[in-house]
Write an enzyme that holds these catalytic residues in place. Structure first.
Site, PDB file in Angstrom:
ATOM      1  N   THR A 157     -24.212  -2.219  -2.499  1.00  0.00           N
ATOM      2  CA  THR A 157     -25.465  -1.545  -2.139  1.00  0.00           C
ATOM      3  C   THR A 157     -25.234  -0.429  -1.126  1.00  0.00           C
ATOM      4  O   THR A 157     -24.214  -0.388  -0.440  1.00  0.00           O
ATOM      5  CB  THR A 157     -26.485  -2.556  -1.584  1.00  0.00           C
ATOM      6  OG1 THR A 157     -25.853  -3.332  -0.568  1.00  0.00           O
ATOM      7  CG2 THR A 157     -27.005  -3.468  -2.667  1.00  0.00           C
ATOM      8  N   GLU A 261     -26.765   2.716 -10.345  1.00  0.00           N
ATOM      9  CA  GLU A 261     -27.942   3.403  -9.790  1.00  0.00           C
ATOM     10  C   GLU A 261     -27.390   4.496  -8.895  1.00  0.00           C
ATOM     11  O   GLU A 261     -27.020   4.240  -7.744  1.00  0.00           O
ATOM     12  CB  GLU A 261     -28.775   2.448  -8.927  1.00  0.00           C
ATOM     13  CG  GLU A 261     -29.385   1.283  -9.656  1.00  0.00           C
ATOM     14  CD  GLU A 261     -30.538   1.668 -10.551  1.00  0.00           C
ATOM     15  OE1 GLU A 261     -30.906   2.865 -10.596  1.00  0.00           O
ATOM     16  OE2 GLU A 261     -31.065   0.770 -11.212  1.00  0.00           O
ATOM     17  N   CYS A 295     -33.307   7.282  -2.887  1.00  0.00           N
ATOM     18  CA  CYS A 295     -32.853   7.853  -4.171  1.00  0.00           C
ATOM     19  C   CYS A 295     -34.034   8.513  -4.847  1.00  0.00           C
ATOM     20  O   CYS A 295     -33.863   9.403  -5.671  1.00  0.00           O
ATOM     21  CB  CYS A 295     -32.381   6.793  -5.156  1.00  0.00           C
ATOM     22  SG  CYS A 295     -31.396   5.550  -4.485  1.00  0.00           S
TER      23      CYS A 295
HETATM   24  C1  UN1 Z   1     -33.506   3.569  -3.442  1.00  0.00           C
HETATM   25  O1  UN1 Z   1     -33.833   4.600  -2.851  1.00  0.00           O
HETATM   26  O2  UN1 Z   1     -32.299   3.274  -3.613  1.00  0.00           O
HETATM   27  O3  UN1 Z   1     -39.047   3.364  -5.382  1.00  0.00           O
HETATM   28  C2  UN1 Z   1     -34.467   2.563  -3.920  1.00  0.00           C
HETATM   29  C3  UN1 Z   1     -38.700   3.364  -4.196  1.00  0.00           C
HETATM   30  C4  UN1 Z   1     -38.247   2.060  -3.605  1.00  0.00           C
HETATM   31  C5  UN1 Z   1     -36.822   1.791  -3.937  1.00  0.00           C
HETATM   32  C6  UN1 Z   1     -35.899   2.934  -3.669  1.00  0.00           C
HETATM   33  N1  UN1 Z   1     -39.079   0.999  -4.121  1.00  0.00           N
HETATM   34  O4  UN1 Z   1     -38.743   4.355  -3.493  1.00  0.00           O
END
Ligand code: UN1
Length: 507
Positions: A157, A261, A295
């Site tokens: 992670t 991811e 992300c």
């Molecule tokens: C991430 O930024 O790795 O949709 C995950 C979102 C959050 C998860 C982000 N529930 O912004």
């Protein structure tokens, strides 16, 4: 409100860890947990060797042999107990997230809530790991599929969602009958140790094997063991495209499975019929929230030329009022960047944007440098760009929002899709045709496509992930669980004949 010192952060972290059942005195040394709030070391932590990682994989593999035949609803009982403990320790874990990652209190609590939510989802799932029954073409035969546990799941992670993304993987992997080896971000070891302690307690109370979950703190060497070890059936990794480009082929070379991811370069299209009040709020949260370090953060605003000035003026105005500072202060909306490298990357991107003809309308400066010289508080920036230049097509993990304009909706969709990443997207419009067009096969090419909300802040119930250089993986809700199981197709003959499929005759 006075600014926190490293000592107060340390005391707060120790207290939270102890309440979670983790003993900081036993963490060992070799590495350190730091806080972006001061930039200083908060606590020493251990650093696993390659041999430690191999041993953890071995323990997880042994536990798998027991866990895989534990009935799925009984596996759900472990995750249910873990979810209860998360509820009880929500504020402890939120403290650790704020200390290690610098998220605002509300966002840190939201991240823990995301863990609680996915536990609830996974508990329900533990009774719904459905296989299909298909009509057989042969008389007296039954055709069906059964889903079986996969094995050891490696979870790697990133710092920005240090625990929510782990929980999407772990809660689902556990009810699916797998065991987990977690390599958390080196930037968030305390949060990981707090979660691990709670999960270990849940395992003891639920009668699950103690080794169903392993945590290994370390860097690339430890991660590399998870990548290359054929005992790791699935490697789920969150991080940069560069990391994914290296990891994906290595896992594939041993015919392992990977779930990636990777980066996003998320955009919102704001059309001339959009509700601008809504769009401004959606845009500012998605672009400046979490200091642009999701992300799913909004990085590109593709706005119709007739409403561009009005929208941009309002976004700039909202940016100039954002409360930036100590994330423990309840009025703060934007906390520190994770470290100096993130701020340098932001400055470098802004420079390149200006060289490409862009105009920085607001932000880009550093705040609180005197109060907290080791912390990097960046003013979220809005940059108007004449074209979608190279720098706009890259993901810079910092709060920069590039604004592009369009005149024709097809042009907006083309601009939207003309980046290598494909995670999240949104359209703000009151025109149903535009909304549907954006959702259609020739609309957004992302894994997440929203209407009249921003790109970030997805609920756990849907599948999370994206296309192209984002890596193609799906985690969390919907039927993402299938990636964590292996499918067996079963044909059962309950007749006294042996008819062959496709009408083949033999013997
Ligand atoms: C991430 O930024 O790795 O949709 C995950 C979102 C959050 C998860 C982000 N529930 O912004």
């Amino acid at each position: 409100m006075s600014y926190p010192t490293t000592e107060t952060l340390r005391d707060r972290a120790v207290a939270a860890l102890e309440r979670c059942g983790a003993d900081p005195a036993a963490f060992g040394g070799g590495a350190a947990a730091r806080s972006p709030i001061t930039g200083a070391e908060v606590l020493p932590v251990g650093h696993a060797s390659a041999a430690d990682a191999d041993a953890a994989i071995g323990r997880a593999e042994a536990a798998f042999r027991v866990w895989r035949t534990t009935p799925a609803p009984a596996r759900g009982a472990l995750v249910r107990r873990f979810g209860e403990l998360l509820r009880e320790h929500k504020s402890d874990l939120a403290d650790l997230v704020t200390i290690e990652v610098g998220k605002s209190r509300s966002e840190a609590a939201g991240e823990v809530q995301e863990m609680i939510d996915v536990c609830e989802f996974a508990v329900g799932l533990s009774r719904q790991l459905y296989g299909r029954t298909m009509p057989s073409e042969r008389p007296g035969h039954r055709l069906m599929e059964t889903w079986h546990p996969l094995g050891v799941v490696g979870v790697v992670t990133a710092f920005n969602f240090p625990v929510a993304v782990w929980s999407w993987n772990t809660a689902v992997a556990l009810v699916c009958g797998n065991t987990v080896v977690w390599k958390p971000s080196e930037l968030a070891p305390l949060t990981a140790l707090g979660c691990h302690a709670l999960l270990a307690r849940a395992a003891a109370e639920a009668g699950a094997p103690a080794d169903v979950h392993q945590v290994v703190l370390g860097g690339a060497e430890v991660g590399g063991r998870l990548v290359d070890d054929s005992r790791v059936a699935l490697l789920s990794a969150t991080g940069s495209v560069r990391m994914g480009r290296e990891v994906g082929p290595r896992v594939a070379a041993r015919f392992g499975r990977s779930l990636l991811e990777l980066g996003g370069n998320n955009a919102a299209v704001v059309t001339d019929s959009a509700d601008l009040d809504l769009a401004v709020r959606g845009v500012v949260f998605a672009a400046a929230g979490t200091a642009g370090q999701r992300c799913t953060s909004l990085r590109r605003l593709i706005v119709h030329e007739d409403v561009a000035d009005a929208l941009v003026d309002r976004v700039v105005d909202a940016y100039s009022k954002l409360r930036i500072g100590d994330p423990f202060d309840d009025s703060t909306l934007v906390g520190p960047l994770i470290g100096p490298g993130a701020y340098e990357a932001m400055r470098g991107a802004l420079r390149r944007a200006e060289e490409a003809g862009g105009t920085v309308l607001v932000g880009g400066g550093r705040r609180l440098a005197e109060t907290a010289p080791g912390a990097y508080y960046a003013e979220p920036a809005v940059v108007r760009m004449p074209v979608q230049a190279e720098v706009v097509r890259e993901e810079t993990f910092a709060p920069i929002l590039y604004v592009l304009t369009y005149s024709d909706f097809d042009e907006a969709v083309a601009l939207h899709n003309a980046v290598p990443q494909g995670l999240s997207s949104s359209v703000f419009t009151r025109d149903q045709r535009e909304a549907e067009r954006f959702l259609a096969a020739d609309g957004s090419d992302c894994g997440i496509v929203n209407v009249n909300i921003g790109t970030s802040g997805a609920e756990i119930g849907g599948a999370f992930g994206g296309e192209k250089e984002t890596g193609g993986g799906r985690e969390s809700g919907s039927d993402s669980w299938r990636a964590y199981m292996r499918r067996a197709t079963n044909t059962v003959n309950f007749s006294e004949e042996l008819p062959l499929a496709q009408g083949v005759s033999f013997l």
